[in-house]
Design a protein around this motif. Structure first.
Motif, short mmCIF file in Angstrom:
data_model
loop_
_atom_site.label_atom_id
_atom_site.label_comp_id
_atom_site.label_asym_id
_atom_site.label_seq_id
_atom_site.Cartn_x
_atom_site.Cartn_y
_atom_site.Cartn_z
N LYS A 11 0.83 -1.20 0.00
CA LYS A 11 0.00 0.00 0.00
C LYS A 11 0.87 1.25 0.00
CE LYS A 11 -4.10 -0.67 1.60
NZ LYS A 11 -5.24 -0.95 2.45
N ALA A 28 -1.50 0.46 -8.56
CA ALA A 28 -1.57 1.82 -7.99
C ALA A 28 -3.01 2.28 -7.94
CB ALA A 28 -0.73 2.78 -8.81
N TYR A 29 -3.77 2.00 -9.01
CA TYR A 29 -5.20 2.36 -9.02
C TYR A 29 -5.93 1.66 -7.88
CZ TYR A 29 -4.14 3.91 -13.79
OH TYR A 29 -3.61 4.53 -14.86
N MET A 30 -5.67 0.36 -7.76
CA MET A 30 -6.36 -0.41 -6.73
C MET A 30 -6.06 0.11 -5.33
SD MET A 30 -5.84 -4.21 -8.34
CE MET A 30 -6.52 -5.15 -6.98
N ILE A 64 -11.28 5.16 -0.27
CA ILE A 64 -12.59 4.74 0.20
C ILE A 64 -12.59 4.55 1.71
CG2 ILE A 64 -12.48 2.20 0.11
CD1 ILE A 64 -15.21 4.28 -1.54
N LYS A 65 -11.42 4.28 2.25
CA LYS A 65 -11.34 4.11 3.70
C LYS A 65 -11.49 5.45 4.43
CE LYS A 65 -9.21 1.48 7.27
NZ LYS A 65 -8.06 0.83 7.84
N GLU A 111 -13.79 7.48 3.94
CA GLU A 111 -15.20 7.82 4.07
C GLU A 111 -15.71 7.41 5.46
OE1 GLU A 111 -19.19 7.48 1.36
OE2 GLU A 111 -17.64 5.99 1.14
N VAL A 112 -16.37 8.34 6.12
CA VAL A 112 -16.84 8.04 7.47
C VAL A 112 -18.35 8.29 7.60
CG1 VAL A 112 -14.66 8.50 8.62
CG2 VAL A 112 -16.26 10.36 8.22
N TYR A 113 -18.88 7.70 8.64
CA TYR A 113 -20.29 7.89 8.97
C TYR A 113 -20.41 9.16 9.80
CZ TYR A 113 -24.92 6.80 10.75
OH TYR A 113 -26.24 6.83 11.09
N THR A 161 -4.77 2.95 -4.41
CA THR A 161 -5.25 4.33 -4.20
C THR A 161 -6.74 4.30 -3.88
OG1 THR A 161 -3.66 5.03 -5.86
CG2 THR A 161 -5.27 6.65 -5.15
N TYR A 162 -7.46 3.48 -4.62
CA TYR A 162 -8.90 3.37 -4.36
C TYR A 162 -9.17 2.89 -2.94
CZ TYR A 162 -13.61 1.67 -4.27
OH TYR A 162 -14.90 1.45 -3.90
N PHE A 163 -8.45 1.83 -2.53
CA PHE A 163 -8.66 1.29 -1.18
C PHE A 163 -8.42 2.36 -0.12
CE2 PHE A 163 -7.19 -3.03 -2.99
CZ PHE A 163 -8.46 -3.29 -3.46
#
Lengths: 169, 140
Positions: B27, B43-45, B52-53, B55-57, B47-49
Motif C-alpha cells: 500500500k 496503484a489504481y487499486m 474509500i477508507k 469515508e466516514v459515517y 489508491t482506491y482502497f
C-alpha cells in the motif's frame, strides 16, 4: 452496560459498518439508514454484547446479514440500485483526471463482483482485518476466504488491464 | 523497497497469501508515487482502497428516539380505547334515557286516552240515570 459504555464499545467501528453497508447497498442513504438501524439493534441486545469477546466481528456479521436481507427485499419490490459515484468515462486531457478515473473504475469493478467476494475484499483490502476475523465474520473456512479473495483481486486487476490495454503478457 | 521484492509481493498478493504487514508495504509503495509502469494497475487499486477508507459515517447514532416513539404509540392506543369505552358508556346511558322518555310518553298518552274515554262513559251513564229517574217518577 449504560449508554456511554455502549458507545465506547461500538463507536470505533461505526465507519467500518457504514462502509460495508455502502459496499453492499451502494447508495449512501441506504447505508446510513442501515447503519442507524444496526446500532439500534445492537443497543437493544446490549445485555448479550457483554458476553461476546469480539463485538466488532459480531457487528460486521450482523451488517452483512442485514444488508443481504435489505437486498432481498429490494429485489422483491423491484427497486433499482443507484450508484452515485459512477462517472462516465470521457476523454480526459489531464493525466490527473485520467488517474482519478481509473481509481473510480476500481469502484465499479468491485461492484460487479459476486456479493461474497465484494464483502471479503472490503473486509481485507479496505478494512484490513486479518484472516481469522474475516472467517468468523463471513462464516467461511480460511481456504475458501483466500480463494475468494484471490479471485476478486485477480478479476479487478485483469479488468483494469483490459480497460487500459497495457498488454501485459 | 526494490522492485524485485515488490513484484514478488504482488504475486503473493494476487494469490491472497500476503500478510497484513506485507499488504501495508504494498500500500505504501503504490500510493507514494513513482510506480513502475507495468504495475500501474495496482496503484489504481491501492489508491482506491485508501480513498474509500477515508469515508466516514458522519451522522450521530441515535439510540433513544425510536424507543420513545414506540411508547407514544402504545399510550395513544390506550387513550383511544379509554375514549371509546367512555363514549360507548355515555351513548348507552343516553339511549336508555331516551327509551325511558319515549316509554313514559307512550304510557301517559295511553292513560290520557283511557281517562277521556272513561269520562265519556260516565256522562253516558249519568244521562242514563236521569232517564231512569224520570221514568220512575212517571210510572209512580
Amino acid at each position: 452496560m449504560n449508554q456511554s459504555d455502549f458507545l465506547k464499545v461500538v463507536l470505533p467501528f461505526k465507519d467500518k459498518v457504514f462502509r460495508l453497508a455502502k459496499r453492499l447497498l451502494v447508495s449512501s442513504e441506504e447505508a446510513e439508514d442501515a447503519t442507524q438501524e444496526l446500532f439500534f439493534k445492537l443497543w437493544k441486545s446490549k445485555d448479550k454484547i457483554a458476553d461476546y469477546n469480539n463485538v466488532e466481528a459480531f457487528a460486521m456479521t450482523m451488517t452483512k446479514n442485514y444488508c443481504y436481507d435489505r437486498l432481498k427485499s429490494k429485489q422483491a419490490s423491484n427497486l433499482t440500485l443507484v450508484h452515485n459515484n459512477y462517472k462516465e468515462k470521457d476523454t480526459p486531457l489531464e493525466k490527473q483526471l485520467e488517474y482519478q478515473d481509473s481509481v473510480n473504475q476500481v469502484h465499479l469493478l468491485i461492484e460487479k463482483l459476486p456479493e461474497q467476494q465484494k464483502i471479503i475484499i472490503q473486509l481485507r483490502d479496505i478494512e484490513e482485518y486479518d484472516f481469522d476475523e474475516i472467517c468468523k465474520m463471513v462464516d467461511m473456512k480460511p481456504t475458501a476466504v483466500r480463494v475468494a479473495l484471490s479471485r476478486a483481486r485477480k478479476t479487478i486487476r485483469e479488468e483494469l488491464i483490459k480497460k487500459h490495454n497495457y498488454g501485459v503478457s | 523497497m526494490e522492485l524485485a521484492n515488490i513484484e514478488k509481493l504482488v504475486e503473493k498478493y494476487l494469490n491472497a497469501e500476503t500478510t497484513l504487514q506485507e499488504e501495508t508495504t504494498l500500500k505504501n509503495y503504490f500510493t507514494e508515487g513513482s510506480v513502475a509502469p507495468h504495475l500501474q494497475e495496482y496503484a489504481y487499486m491501492f489508491t482506491y482502497f485508501a480513498t474509500i477508507k477515508a469515508e466516514v459515517y458522519t451522522k450521530t447514532i441515535a439510540l433513544e428516539p425510536k424507543k420513545s416513539k414506540r411508547r407514544n404509540y402504545k399510550w395513544l392506543s390506550v387513550a383511544a380505547s379509554i375514549v371509546l369505552l367512555f363514549s360507548v358508556f355515555i351513548g348507552k346511558q343516553e339511549y336508555e334515557r331516551y327509551q325511558a322518555l319515549k316509554q313514559f310518553e307512550q304510557i301517559s298518552k295511553g292513560l290520557r286516552l283511557l281517562s277521556q274515554n272513561l269520562k265519556k262513559g260516565e256522562q253516558a251513564v249519568a244521562t242514563l240515570y236521569t232517564y231512569e229517574n224520570t221514568v220512575n217518577k212517571i210510572l209512580k
